[in-house]
Design a protein around this motif. Sequence first.
Motif, PDB file in Angstrom:
ATOM      1  N   CYS A 163      -4.919   0.635   0.239  1.00 52.76           N
ATOM      2  CA  CYS A 163      -5.351  -0.475   1.073  1.00 52.76           C
ATOM      3  C   CYS A 163      -7.299   0.058   1.603  1.00 52.76           C
TER       4      CYS A 163
ATOM      5  N   GLY B 193       0.147   4.117   0.698  1.00 53.58           N
ATOM      6  CA  GLY B 193       0.401   4.868   2.235  1.00 53.58           C
ATOM      7  C   GLY B 193       1.195   4.260   3.240  1.00 53.58           C
ATOM      8  N   CYS B 194       0.534   3.422   3.580  1.00 52.45           N
ATOM      9  CA  CYS B 194       0.587   2.402   4.775  1.00 52.45           C
ATOM     10  C   CYS B 194       1.567   1.244   4.633  1.00 52.45           C
TER      11      CYS B 194
ATOM     12  N   CYS C  18       1.100  -1.317   0.404  1.00 54.90           N
ATOM     13  CA  CYS C  18      -0.225  -0.150  -0.118  1.00 54.90           C
ATOM     14  C   CYS C  18       0.578   1.513   0.268  1.00 54.90           C
TER      15      CYS C  18
ATOM     16  N   ARG D 275      -2.257   9.080   6.574  1.00 56.92           N
ATOM     17  CA  ARG D 275      -1.323   8.601   5.984  1.00 56.92           C
ATOM     18  C   ARG D 275      -2.159   9.673   4.085  1.00 56.92           C
TER      19      ARG D 275
ATOM     20  N   CYS E 168      -6.315   2.477   5.021  1.00 54.58           N
ATOM     21  CA  CYS E 168      -5.869   3.621   4.631  1.00 54.58           C
ATOM     22  C   CYS E 168      -7.227   4.640   3.843  1.00 54.58           C
TER      23      CYS E 168
HETATM   24 ZN   LIG Z   1      -2.397   1.048   3.495  1.00 50.94          ZN
END
Ligand SMILES: [Zn+2]
Length: 234
Positions: free
Chosen positions: A36, A23-24, A21, A80, A39
Amino acid sequence: MIKNLRKISNQIFSLFYPNLCAGCHNDLVSYEKIICLSCWETLPKTNFHTREKNPIEQKFWGKINIQHATSFYYFNKECRLQEILHALKYRKQYEVGILLGQKMGVDLTYATWINDIDVIISIPLSKEKMRFRGYNQSESIAQGLSAVLNIPINADAVSRIKNTESQTNKNISERFENVKDAFAVVDKEKIKNKHVLLIDDVLTTGATLEACAREILSIENCKISIATIAYAMD
Ligand SMILES: [Zn+2]
């Protein structure tokens, strides 16, 4: 130097871990794409597009005559979204912008004013920055929006004629001075009589959007609305 190293290591990271992902950095499951579900759920929406006189519109009051303005998410250093926008700007993940544009587009279908928009224009990058990054991150957002809203993009009408320094470490008046005269309308005929939706990734002081909008508004019978993915409160 440290910033550059971080950029390089992030690019290497995406190269080797394309299924994580943006973001994370957790594994994506089969139905997830680039970002994901968890997120997406943490990203704080502003819902400004349904609120007249919202804080984004107020930013431009007394400066330029805009019809409507909105930012999709609140931006802060802990959220995020920062990592996601970092992937878009520095990790060559162009698709992140398309996805964000699509998400914003779906919500914008609920804005009563969106049907009045004729054309989408993203804030252009300087030639130097285009060469360095290889793409314009705001253009990817515009592409996602255009696909959902079925509104055409014009990528050539406005260009950046001044290679401005980064706005990051400048105070408010320096930011406005830095982007003054940075943009020019190069094809007036294409935007004459049009209601333009101007797109950028992040709005902070609004200096860049204002400078670009000012040029567009100098064209005969043009109207401007503004949409950005993130609103960083200054
Ligand atoms: Zn994520």
